[in-house]
Design a protein around this motif. Structure first.
Motif, short mmCIF file in Angstrom:
data_model
loop_
_atom_site.label_atom_id
_atom_site.label_comp_id
_atom_site.label_asym_id
_atom_site.label_seq_id
_atom_site.Cartn_x
_atom_site.Cartn_y
_atom_site.Cartn_z
N ALA A 79 2.30 15.99 -9.89
CA ALA A 79 2.99 15.66 -8.64
C ALA A 79 3.94 14.49 -8.83
O ALA A 79 3.65 13.55 -9.57
CB ALA A 79 1.97 15.31 -7.55
N GLY A 81 4.53 12.26 -6.74
CA GLY A 81 3.94 11.05 -6.16
C GLY A 81 3.11 10.24 -7.13
O GLY A 81 2.79 9.08 -6.85
N ILE A 130 2.12 5.79 4.52
CA ILE A 130 2.29 6.96 3.65
C ILE A 130 3.78 7.27 3.46
O ILE A 130 4.24 7.52 2.34
CB ILE A 130 1.59 8.19 4.25
N LEU A 134 5.90 7.23 -0.06
CA LEU A 134 6.69 8.36 -0.55
C LEU A 134 8.16 7.99 -0.71
O LEU A 134 8.82 8.43 -1.67
CB LEU A 134 6.54 9.55 0.40
N VAL A 275 -4.99 7.89 -4.83
CA VAL A 275 -3.65 8.38 -4.50
C VAL A 275 -3.59 9.91 -4.60
O VAL A 275 -3.02 10.58 -3.74
CB VAL A 275 -2.59 7.73 -5.41
N GLU A 279 -2.78 12.31 -1.47
CA GLU A 279 -1.63 13.22 -1.50
C GLU A 279 -2.09 14.67 -1.31
O GLU A 279 -1.44 15.46 -0.63
CB GLU A 279 -0.88 13.07 -2.83
N THR A 280 -3.23 15.01 -1.91
CA THR A 280 -3.78 16.36 -1.76
C THR A 280 -4.14 16.66 -0.31
O THR A 280 -3.79 17.73 0.22
CB THR A 280 -5.03 16.52 -2.65
N SER A 283 -1.03 17.06 1.80
CA SER A 283 -0.39 18.33 1.48
C SER A 283 -1.16 19.49 2.09
O SER A 283 -0.58 20.43 2.65
CB SER A 283 -0.30 18.51 -0.04
N THR A 322 -2.41 17.19 -8.31
CA THR A 322 -2.72 17.18 -6.88
C THR A 322 -2.25 18.51 -6.29
O THR A 322 -1.57 19.29 -6.96
CB THR A 322 -2.00 16.05 -6.12
N VAL A 324 0.44 20.26 -4.33
CA VAL A 324 1.86 19.87 -4.27
C VAL A 324 2.56 20.63 -3.14
O VAL A 324 2.53 21.87 -3.10
CB VAL A 324 2.57 20.14 -5.60
#
Length: 534
Positions: A79, A81, A130, A134, A275, A279-280, A283, A322, A324
């Motif tokens: 990812a 991120g 967040i 990003l 992280v 992020e997962t 998403s 992660t 994505v």
């Protein structure tokens, strides 16, 4: 006979469903493959890791994670991120096998998080923080990819660029820009134009814009090789060419478990786990929203799946992975219905790695950089700043501070600074809204009614105490707790103390439905009770 017929009927239904879904999942998997391949290579490039590691991570994300995951449409892989964390971790830890150990440990932490039902962790991070994270990642991606996009040998984030010598940072950057490669610049410009053109739905459906960029980049690279502006070998993708079973086994790198006692390794592992999990989960939430069937993915199971994927990736030499949003949304938009699409995309990546490495090595880094430049801009687009500003200072300030803090320090410290600032604004809001009041005058007598909120926490103590201390003499005060499901013990103590001493100022205090003790309410139990009442 009836039972036999019913069994055959169920089998026929399953075959029908599988065949029906496969008609959607198979072409979708090809679209996701074409989107994922350049992104896997580009993210590995941005992370300072071997390009083989990027594709390997995509394979594991497709085959391992999708198989275990409860999500039908999520696609996992390396990812954008995590590029900042990975780049810094590899540099800080010194050796790639030590970094792989951190990835394995991060996977173990994620499995533990899933087992203790920590799948709701994403709900506790403010959206302003967040978005700031990003946006910072987007800016760093842009800065890191500019050298590859221009065909120059300079890392804009290298300390040597910002060193305080006679040349200065601006002079160093200026000199570097004068050394750009015209071929790389042309490939970058045309690639970015194609990606922007593709976002406006002008490219035929089913043909991903990144695939067109890669094909065009290969063609332009071959054309420029016949001129004086030929791309140098270091400006091309380099993944190992598999030569036999022994050569294939030699591609994999394994973690160095001798460093397991290192504090730095555990710090990196914890950072990656937090992280990557965050992020997962974000998403996953986004994908569930655009799922045509509106299925809800089990978040705790997803953390376990991601943890297993990261353990496999770290053991074999891959990057942290992660869920994505880019690949997952491409999966949804191309008509996928089940996780079979994600699994098949992992198989296509593996096949490409084994069968056509020579073709992959013909891709210029400039076209991969252009994909990441556009990805970076989407993360830190100008409209995002306008949107955050329109939400108010309590959203805009944490957003900007998080972004700046990450750029000046690192991702974890920057997010921590943003969280502290968000908590400050949260405390301010909570202190302003502990109760409602109404004042009635009957001749010379004033009646003040304080209606407490549904839940009154210790954060509201200061505001309530200030109001009670400033009530004029000879006032009748009614403190109304009829709507309160919970009042913190500190607040109760303040109310009872005020009632005890108010007579010295001629104040008459009446308490309505204020109990001496409140148990902490369980939201789910309360909702069920309310539903049953109605």
């Amino acid at each position: 006979m009836e039972n036999g017929n019913s069994v055959f009927y169920r089998l026929d239904i399953r075959k029908y469903i599988l065949k029906k879904n496969l008609k959607r999942d198979l072409p979708s998997s090809l679209v996701v493959f074409f989107v994922a391949l350049p992104l896997c290579l580009g993210i590995a490039l941005a992370s300072g890791a071997p390009l083989f590691a990027g594709v390997l991570t995509g394979v594991i994300g497709g085959i391992v994670v999708a198989t275990v995951s409860g999500s039908q449409l999520s696609v996992s892989g390396p990812a954008a991120g995590l590029t900042v964390i990975v780049l810094g971790a590899i540099t800080h830890l010194g050796r790639y096998p030590v970094f792989l150990l951190a990835v394995v440990l991060a996977g173990g932490i994620q499995i533990i998080l899933g087992m203790i039902k920590a799948g709701t962790i994403g709900n506790y991070f403010p959206s302003s923080v967040i978005d700031g994270m990003l946006a910072a990642i987007g800016l760093i991606l842009i800065l890191k990819q500019l050298p590859h996009a221009l065909g120059i040998d300079l890392d804009f984030l290298d300390e040597s660029v910002f060193r305080n010598d006679h040349e200065g940072a601006y002079a160093a950057i200026g000199n570097a820009l004068m050394q750009f490669n015209p071929a790389a610049l042309i490939i970058t410009a045309l690639s970015i134009a194609t990606l922007i053109y593709g976002t406006k739905d002008r490219i035929p459906k089913g043909i991903p814009a990144p695939l067109i960029v890669v094909v065009m980049g290969v063609a332009l690279g071959l054309a420029f090789n016949q001129t004086a502006y030929a791309l140098r070998p270091e400006q091309m993708v380099k993944i190992p060419v598999v030569q036999g079973w022994e050569g294939f086994k030699a591609l994999f790198v394994h973690p160095d478990f001798s460093a397991i006692g290192s504090r730095e390794v555990w710090t990196v592992a914890l950072t990656i786990a937090i992280v990557a999990s965050l992020e997962t989960l974000l998403s996953l939430e986004a994908i569930d929203k655009i799922d045509p069937i509106k299925r809800v993915s089990p978040t705790n199971r997803e953390l376990v799946a991601q943890g297993m994927g990261n353990i496999c990736s770290g053991m074999l030499g891959g990057l942290p992975l992660t869920s994505v949003i880019v690949r997952s949304s491409a999966n949804v938009n191309s008509g996928a219905r089940t996780k079979m699409s994600a699994i098949l995309h992992g198989c296509w990546l593996l096949l490409a790695l084994l069968a056509i490495p020579g073709l992959i090595n013909m891709i210029p880094l400039a076209c991969l950089a252009s994909i990441l430049l556009v990805t970076g801009y989407k993360l830190t687009r100008i409209s995002l700043f306008k949107e955050m500003y329109a939400r108010g200072w309590d959203q805009f300030v944490p957003f900007v501070v998080t972004l700046i803090a990450i750029l000046l320090t690192d991702l974890l410290k920057g997010v921590a600074v943003g969280m502290v600032l968000s908590i400050f604004y949260l405390l301010r809001i909570n202190m302003r809204n502990p109760f409602f009041y109404r004042i009635q005058e009957e001749g010379d007598q004033k009646n003040l009614r304080l209606k407490l909120a549904e839940e009154v926490s210790f954060l509201n103590k200061a505001a309530i105490q200030v109001v009670l201390n400033h009530i004029p003499k000879e006032t009748n005060v009614i403190i109304d707790g009829n709507n309160s499901r919970y009042i913190d013990p500190d607040v109760l103590e303040t109310i009872f103390n005020f009632q005890h001493h108010a007579y010295t100022k001629g104040i008459v205090v009446t308490l309505e439905n204020i109990r001496k003790h409140y148990s902490v309410p369980k939201l789910t139990d309360q909702i069920i009770q309310d539903i049953n009442r109605k």
